[in-house]
Design an enzyme around this catalytic site. Structure first.
Site, short mmCIF file in Angstrom:
data_model
loop_
_atom_site.label_atom_id
_atom_site.label_comp_id
_atom_site.label_asym_id
_atom_site.label_seq_id
_atom_site.Cartn_x
_atom_site.Cartn_y
_atom_site.Cartn_z
N THR A 29 46.19 38.62 30.31
CA THR A 29 47.61 38.22 30.28
C THR A 29 47.74 36.76 29.85
O THR A 29 47.11 35.88 30.45
CB THR A 29 48.25 38.41 31.68
OG1 THR A 29 48.14 39.78 32.01
CG2 THR A 29 49.71 37.96 31.68
N ASP A 85 31.23 43.33 41.61
CA ASP A 85 31.49 41.91 41.38
C ASP A 85 30.77 41.07 42.43
O ASP A 85 31.25 40.87 43.54
CB ASP A 85 33.00 41.67 41.43
CG ASP A 85 33.35 40.19 41.27
OD1 ASP A 85 32.43 39.37 41.15
OD2 ASP A 85 34.55 39.87 41.27
N ASP A 111 38.02 48.27 39.21
CA ASP A 111 37.93 46.84 38.89
C ASP A 111 37.28 46.10 40.06
O ASP A 111 37.19 46.65 41.17
CB ASP A 111 39.37 46.34 38.61
CG ASP A 111 39.41 45.08 37.77
OD1 ASP A 111 38.38 44.73 37.16
OD2 ASP A 111 40.49 44.44 37.72
P1 13P Z 1 45.22 39.41 34.04
O1 13P Z 1 45.83 39.70 35.38
O2 13P Z 1 45.19 37.96 33.72
O3 13P Z 1 45.83 40.22 32.96
O4 13P Z 1 43.66 39.83 34.13
C1 13P Z 1 43.33 41.15 34.41
C2 13P Z 1 41.89 41.30 34.73
O5 13P Z 1 41.04 40.65 34.17
C3 13P Z 1 41.55 42.32 35.72
O6 13P Z 1 40.20 42.28 36.09
#
Ligand code: 13P
Length: 296
Positions: A212, A104, A82
């Site tokens: 979330t 990113d 990520d």
């Molecule tokens: P949340 O923490 O709001 O679930 O988002 C997760 C996310 O987009 C990780 O890149």
């Protein structure tokens, strides 16, 4: 089965109008809950890892955990990095066996984001792994990155077109469309019109960050407009901590750590399964498998 790359399965998801859950794993127990939850519902899944988590556990342990877990199930499992701004971390994840990574560059001016994303694209194309790249600025807190409300910025449509032009194999594109990482303070203002303009012109699967706290209706609408990868982190972290604490509160005399770990696993897995149902990826594993390229 062997771990898979994300590109083909996300293309399938976008074409068929369902979303693939991309959960940010915390440790082995959490990765296991994500993979087992997907297996129980016969759904493809993405285990993604924040840079902070990679640095905590190390590259090789995480790659081994997820690759081993993938071989115990017959649903497609991808290992994704990520939000990453560091080329050294990208390289080390690729070398350790990640099947896709996210560069990113969203905090950079457009030209510099494009230049660096193209460099990441070249690196991932050579390695045969997928790339996710972001444009605009997604609000909220993710890892050590804090983007407050004033700094959050929707993706610019013309820049989106320009951004993806030289990256025809980009596995997944993350334009900021008004969602945010962490818990929402008010009602999120999702720019559906922008999302639609983007997906009318760009066939690359879209990543929906900040899962979330979104409602079923918001998920359905974003997924039907082309969001094929749907990220969940905060909810998973909350369940990880709260399920542990709640069991101790319920049974103060309980000392056996494995009981806590099992309880934590069950809570996280239940959430993974409910999300898979909402995203429509239940029973999509066999279809998704047909379009896959594996990385051994
Ligand atoms: P949340 O923490 O709001 O679930 O988002 C997760 C996310 O987009 C990780 O890149």
């Amino acid at each position: 089965m062997a771990i898979v790359t994300i590109g083909p399965m996300l293309k399938h998801a976008r074409a068929e109008g369902y979303g693939i859950a991309a959960y940010n794993m915390i440790d082995y127990n959490s990765a296991r809950a994500i993979v087992e939850g997907a297996q129980e519902l016969n759904a493809p899944v993405i285990v993604q890892v924040s840079v902070k988590t990679v640095k905590h556990w190390g590259y090789t342990p995480i790659a081994h955990w997820v690759r081993d877990l993938a071989t115990t199930v017959d649903v497609p499992v991808a290992l994704h990095l990520d939000h990453c701004t560091d080329f050294d971390v990208l390289r080390r994840c690729i070398d350790a066996g990640w099947t896709s990574v996210m560069f990113d560059g969203s905090s950079l001016p457009f030209a510099e984001n494009l230049e660096k994303s193209l460099k990441a694209y070249e690196m991932t194309e050579q390695a045969g792994v997928g790339l996710e790249a972001e444009i605009g600025a997604i609000g909220g807190v993710e890892d050590d990155k804090h983007v407050n409300e004033d700094e959050a910025r929707l993706a610019n449509f013309d820049e989106c077109i320009r951004f993806v032009r030289d990256m025809p194999n980009l596995a997944v594109f993350a334009p900021a469309i008004g969602t945010a990482h962490g818990m929402y303070k008010g009602e999120p203002k999702i720019a559906y019109d922008l999302l639609k303009r983007i997906t009318d012109q760009i066939s690359i699967p879209i990543a929906l960050h900040g899962g979330t706290g979104l409602t079923e209706e918001q998920f359905h609408r974003c997924i039907s407009e082309g969001c094929a990868k749907v990220n969940i982190s905060t909810m998973h972290k909350m369940l990880y901590v709260n399920s542990f604490v709640a069991l101790k509160e319920q049974k103060p005399k309980l000392e056996e750590p494995l009981s806590f770990i099992a309880n934590q696993n069950a809570a996280m897995k239940e959430d993974v399964k409910s999300v898979i149902q909402i995203f429509g990826s239940k029973d999509k594993a066999s279809d998704a498998r047909a379009s896959l390229a594996t990385r051994h």
